[in-house]
Scaffold this motif. Structure first.
Motif, PDB file in Angstrom:
ATOM      1  N   LEU A  84       0.672  -1.467   0.048  1.00  0.00           N
ATOM      2  CA  LEU A  84      -0.433   0.033  -0.622  1.00  0.00           C
ATOM      3  C   LEU A  84       1.244   1.382   0.065  1.00  0.00           C
ATOM      4  O   LEU A  84       0.606   2.074  -0.649  1.00  0.00           O
ATOM      5  N   LEU A  85       1.944   1.361   0.432  1.00  0.00           N
ATOM      6  CA  LEU A  85       2.908   2.656   0.578  1.00  0.00           C
ATOM      7  C   LEU A  85       3.608   2.359  -0.895  1.00  0.00           C
ATOM      8  O   LEU A  85       3.628   3.816  -0.703  1.00  0.00           O
ATOM      9  N   VAL A  86       4.520   2.154  -0.914  1.00  0.00           N
ATOM     10  CA  VAL A  86       4.622   1.673  -2.553  1.00  0.00           C
ATOM     11  C   VAL A  86       4.126   2.382  -3.706  1.00  0.00           C
ATOM     12  O   VAL A  86       4.416   3.204  -3.952  1.00  0.00           O
ATOM     13  N   GLN A  87       3.395   1.668  -3.737  1.00  0.00           N
ATOM     14  CA  GLN A  87       1.752   1.658  -4.436  1.00  0.00           C
ATOM     15  C   GLN A  87       1.259   2.831  -4.706  1.00  0.00           C
ATOM     16  O   GLN A  87       0.540   3.504  -5.450  1.00  0.00           O
ATOM     17  N   SER A  88       1.743   4.124  -3.554  1.00  0.00           N
ATOM     18  CA  SER A  88       0.993   4.829  -2.899  1.00  0.00           C
ATOM     19  C   SER A  88       1.165   6.240  -4.103  1.00  0.00           C
ATOM     20  O   SER A  88       0.841   6.913  -4.016  1.00  0.00           O
ATOM     21  N   LEU A  89       3.329   5.979  -4.323  1.00  0.00           N
ATOM     22  CA  LEU A  89       3.955   6.593  -5.241  1.00  0.00           C
ATOM     23  C   LEU A  89       4.148   7.080  -6.189  1.00  0.00           C
ATOM     24  O   LEU A  89       3.751   8.193  -6.959  1.00  0.00           O
TER      25      LEU A  89
END
Length: 301
Positions: free
Chosen positions: A60-65
């Motif tokens: 979720l963290l990385v995809q938000s970038l």
């Protein structure tokens, strides 16, 4: 026994949206073939591991970038109002493709692609230009697929054991899921995964929308009894992030002055406690095993 039962129900409600094993999971005992994967696959080994809880946070963290991916979530998802509903939907798709027969897995992907058809809009890219997006855009589908695999592999490497056949086998097997989701040229080795991820770096951004998403992922509306454990899992996910992701996300690994905190040890403890509540293997796997055993028995009669 009562306390453990209550813990199990609360954890299931958080992870799957229901205190009981959902009907769709039980339905995985039905079907006419063994599915795209199987009990000896790297996919079953990883997706049945409790480390996916850490991998999911990292994903979720990385995809938000990627601003296109984040715009779709912001514009159309009710993740802020109903975060557990979205989590349950994602978990259902992963479990169905992993453990279902081929028809069920294919139908699950077609359903997601159909839902994606209405997810369209605009976003500001890394160069400040306005771009249009569609959730079924091949490049956005690829980004989500790549970030998902990298995150799950990172969680397993940090907090789990080796995979049968290693990371290359898992990536090659899960390429089938990529193809079902119309991902162009999904990677089939760790080298290809890293190469394709590197190609996305110029498209990633760090802005106020990302900061808001990170803050929400860090502090989701969980029951009070689960908040400390989640804080540890979040720190455990951050512990797996490479420096370029940490910088873009505005995150730091946990330290006490110059000394690193024992985050990995604490994360393993929390995962062990969750496994005690949920069981060492997911319920969906058990129902899939019933289907496969039934099919094997029918061929020997």
């Amino acid at each position: 026994m009562g306390a453990i039962s209550a813990l199990r129900q609360n954890l299931r409600r958080t992870v799957s949206g229901s205190p009981e094993v959902p009907a769709w999971s039980r339905d995985l005992a039905n079907g006419t073939d063994a599915g795209f994967f199987g009990p000896d696959s790297a996919v079953w080994a990883l997706h049945g591991s409790i480390t996916t809880l850490v991998g999911g946070i990292r994903a979720l963290l990385v995809q938000s970038l990627h601003p296109g991916a984040l715009a779709g979530v912001d514009d159309f998802s009710m993740y802020r109002e109903q975060p557990l509903v979205r989590l349950a939907g994602t978990g259902r798709w992963i479990a169905t493709v992993t453990y279902g027969d081929t028809a069920t897995a294919t139908a699950a992907c077609q359903r997601i692609l159909k839902l994606h058809e209405r997810v369209q809009g605009t976003y500001t890219d890394a160069r400040g230009a306005i771009q249009t997006y569609s959730a079924n855009d091949p490049q956005l589908l690829k980004w989500v697929h790549l970030a998902f695999m990298e995150a799950f592999l990172a969680g397993q490497a940090a907090y789990g054991g080796p995979l049968p056949g290693g990371e290359d086998r898992y990536i090659a097997e899960w390429a089938t899921a990529g193809e079902l989701m119309q991902v162009p040229d999904p990677p089939r080795s760790r080298a290809e995964l890293d190469q394709q991820l590197a190609a996305f770096r110029p498209e990633l951004v760090s802005d106020a929308k990302v900061a808001a998403a990170v803050n929400f992922i860090r502090h989701p509306p969980l029951p009070r009894s689960q908040r400390l454990g989640y804080r540890i899992l979040f720190a455990g996910a951050v512990e797996t992030l490479e420096p370029h992701y940490l910088e873009l996300l505005g995150l730091r690994k946990s330290r006490l002055g110059p000394l690193p905190l024992p985050v990995r040890t604490a994360t393993r403890l929390v995962l062990a406690l969750i496994a005690l509540g949920l069981g060492n293997r997911p319920a969906s796997e058990g129902f899939a095993r019933r289907r496969i055993a039934r099919l094997k028995a029918s061929t020997t009669q």
